[in-house]
Enzyme design. Structure first.
Site, PDB file in Angstrom:
ATOM      1  N   TYR A   1       7.874   8.768  17.036  1.00 54.32           N
ATOM      2  CA  TYR A   1       7.979   8.737  15.579  1.00 54.32           C
ATOM      3  C   TYR A   1       9.198   9.527  15.105  1.00 54.32           C
ATOM      4  CZ  TYR A   1       6.450   9.142  10.698  1.00 54.32           C
ATOM      5  OH  TYR A   1       6.367   9.096   9.323  1.00 54.32           O
TER       6      TYR A   1
ATOM      7  N   SER B   1      11.274  10.845   7.439  1.00 50.67           N
ATOM      8  CA  SER B   1      10.124  11.744   7.468  1.00 50.67           C
ATOM      9  C   SER B   1      10.627  13.129   7.800  1.00 50.67           C
ATOM     10  CB  SER B   1       9.127  11.297   8.542  1.00 50.67           C
ATOM     11  OG  SER B   1       8.160  12.311   8.801  1.00 50.67           O
TER      12      SER B   1
ATOM     13  N   LYS C   1      12.570   8.204  13.004  1.00 52.80           N
ATOM     14  CA  LYS C   1      12.896   8.740  11.681  1.00 52.80           C
ATOM     15  C   LYS C   1      14.221   9.496  11.711  1.00 52.80           C
ATOM     16  CE  LYS C   1       9.345   7.014   9.624  1.00 52.80           C
ATOM     17  NZ  LYS C   1       9.526   5.920   8.644  1.00 52.80           N
TER      18      LYS C   1
ATOM     19  N   CYS D   1       9.838   0.944   3.113  1.00 52.48           N
ATOM     20  CA  CYS D   1       8.700   1.842   3.306  1.00 52.48           C
ATOM     21  C   CYS D   1       7.847   1.463   4.515  1.00 52.48           C
ATOM     22  CB  CYS D   1       7.800   1.842   2.069  1.00 52.48           C
ATOM     23  SG  CYS D   1       8.561   2.524   0.586  1.00 52.48           S
TER      24      CYS D   1
ATOM     25  N   ASP E   1       5.332  -7.472   3.258  1.00 55.21           N
ATOM     26  CA  ASP E   1       4.287  -6.757   3.995  1.00 55.21           C
ATOM     27  C   ASP E   1       3.652  -7.711   4.995  1.00 55.21           C
ATOM     28  OD1 ASP E   1       2.719  -3.906   3.091  1.00 55.21           O
ATOM     29  OD2 ASP E   1       1.645  -5.208   4.486  1.00 55.21           O
TER      30      ASP E   1
ATOM     31  N   SER F   1       0.840  -1.201   0.000  1.00 55.61           N
ATOM     32  CA  SER F   1       0.000   0.000   0.000  1.00 55.61           C
ATOM     33  C   SER F   1       0.872   1.247   0.000  1.00 55.61           C
ATOM     34  CB  SER F   1      -0.927   0.017   1.231  1.00 55.61           C
ATOM     35  OG  SER F   1      -0.163   0.093   2.428  1.00 55.61           O
TER      36      SER F   1
ATOM     37  N   LEU G   1       3.204   4.368  -0.205  1.00 53.89           N
ATOM     38  CA  LEU G   1       4.469   4.656  -0.872  1.00 53.89           C
ATOM     39  C   LEU G   1       5.113   3.397  -1.436  1.00 53.89           C
ATOM     40  CD1 LEU G   1       5.997   7.164   1.726  1.00 53.89           C
ATOM     41  CD2 LEU G   1       4.560   7.677  -0.268  1.00 53.89           C
TER      42      LEU G   1
ATOM     43  N   PHE H   1       1.873  12.823   2.831  1.00 52.83           N
ATOM     44  CA  PHE H   1       1.517  12.142   1.593  1.00 52.83           C
ATOM     45  C   PHE H   1       0.157  11.477   1.697  1.00 52.83           C
ATOM     46  CE2 PHE H   1       5.632  13.015   0.102  1.00 52.83           C
ATOM     47  CZ  PHE H   1       5.706  12.648  -1.253  1.00 52.83           C
TER      48      PHE H   1
ATOM     49  N   ASP I   1       7.504  -9.923   8.722  1.00 49.20           N
ATOM     50  CA  ASP I   1       7.585  -9.060   9.895  1.00 49.20           C
ATOM     51  C   ASP I   1       8.992  -8.465   9.895  1.00 49.20           C
ATOM     52  OD1 ASP I   1       7.861  -7.871  12.373  1.00 49.20           O
ATOM     53  OD2 ASP I   1       7.228  -9.627  13.530  1.00 49.20           O
TER      54      ASP I   1
END
Length: 256
Positions: free
Chosen positions: A162, A149, A166, A86, A36, A15, A17, A195, A59
């Site tokens: 987060y 990010s 990143k 991603c 995924d 899904s 990006l 995005f 995983d």
């Protein structure tokens, strides 16, 4: 590196990006293994891309799971040249919240495991297989593209976990590129802004609209194919190495 005929693993490839990147690489003659957690979406994405794609449920935080996915890629396509990370999760929790409640350590650890350790886990195992490739032009054997990010630089209130992960992805870009230079493997990172992905679409308008207003131009969410286009450029431009590029419409996020 010419994408034609090259083999890629893409985490989070079912899904957002990741899927856009899979579509772009296949359109340029590449072959992709989609990694995924989502069995249904992963299988559907691979089927939509045809014989140039396959899927393995993975995983990214688990060494055995990722190793099995890398082995499956070699067995299916014969080699591995590209790795695009991603897979990731978000979180919204302050260091200390209401009623002096400290940030949940389990949540922080979960975000670190997926976003940072997962990225490194896949990159290291992919690089070990890439190192076995016959060198191409400029003695190049592989390319890794990681996803950070803009929160790595402009983390907002509630983004401490987060932003930390990143920032870690940004921080390991240059040393990883230096580590892998002897093998002819390049490493770059994309730091996207906001995005049009399932992660962002899950946020309410009261969260999304102020972010769009902080974007300079164009004032909209980024389109996943724009991310994928930068991945392709990073693959094709052999002199681009050890670099993090913001892809964000000029956004500089405010504290809130």
């Amino acid at each position: 590196m010419n994408i034609q005929g090259k083999v890629a693993v893409i985490t989070g490839g079912a899904s957002g990006l990741g899927r856009a990147t899979a579509e772009a690489l296949v359109a340029r003659g590449g072959r992709v293994m989609i990694l995924d957690r989502d069995q249904e979406k992963g299988a559907e994405t691979a089927a939509a891309l045809g014989e140039a794609a396959a899927f393995v449920q993975t995983d990214v935080t688990d060494e055995a799971s990722v190793k099995a996915a890398i082995d499956a890629t070699r067995d299916r396509f014969g080699a591995l040249h590209l790795c695009v990370n991603c897979a990731g999760v978000g979180s919204a929790m302050k260091t200390v919240g209401r009623d002096n409640q400290p940030h949940d350590l389990g949540v922080f650890n979960m975000v670190v495991q997926i976003n940072l350790i997962g990225t490194f886990n896949v990159a290291r195992l992919a690089a070990a297989l890439m190192a076995e490739n016959e060198p191409g032009d400029d003695n190049e054997r592989g390319v890794i593209v990681n996803t950070a990010s803009v929160a790595a630089f402009d983390g907002q209130v509630g983004q401490v976990a987060y932003a930390a992960t990143k920032g870690g992805v940004v921080g390991m870009t240059l040393p990883m590129a230096r580590d892998l230079a002897q093998f002819g493997i390049r490493v770059n990172t994309i730091a996207p802004g906001i995005f049009n992905t399932p992660l962002m679409n899950a946020a309410p308008d009261k969260v999304k609209m102020p972010l769009i207003e902080m974007t300079q131009f164009p004032k909209r969410l980024g389109d996943p194919p724009e991310y994928a286009a930068l991945v392709c450029h990073m693959v094709e431009n052999t002199f681009l190495n050890g670099e993090t590029i913001r892809l964000d419409g000029g956004i500089r996020m405010q504290p809130r």
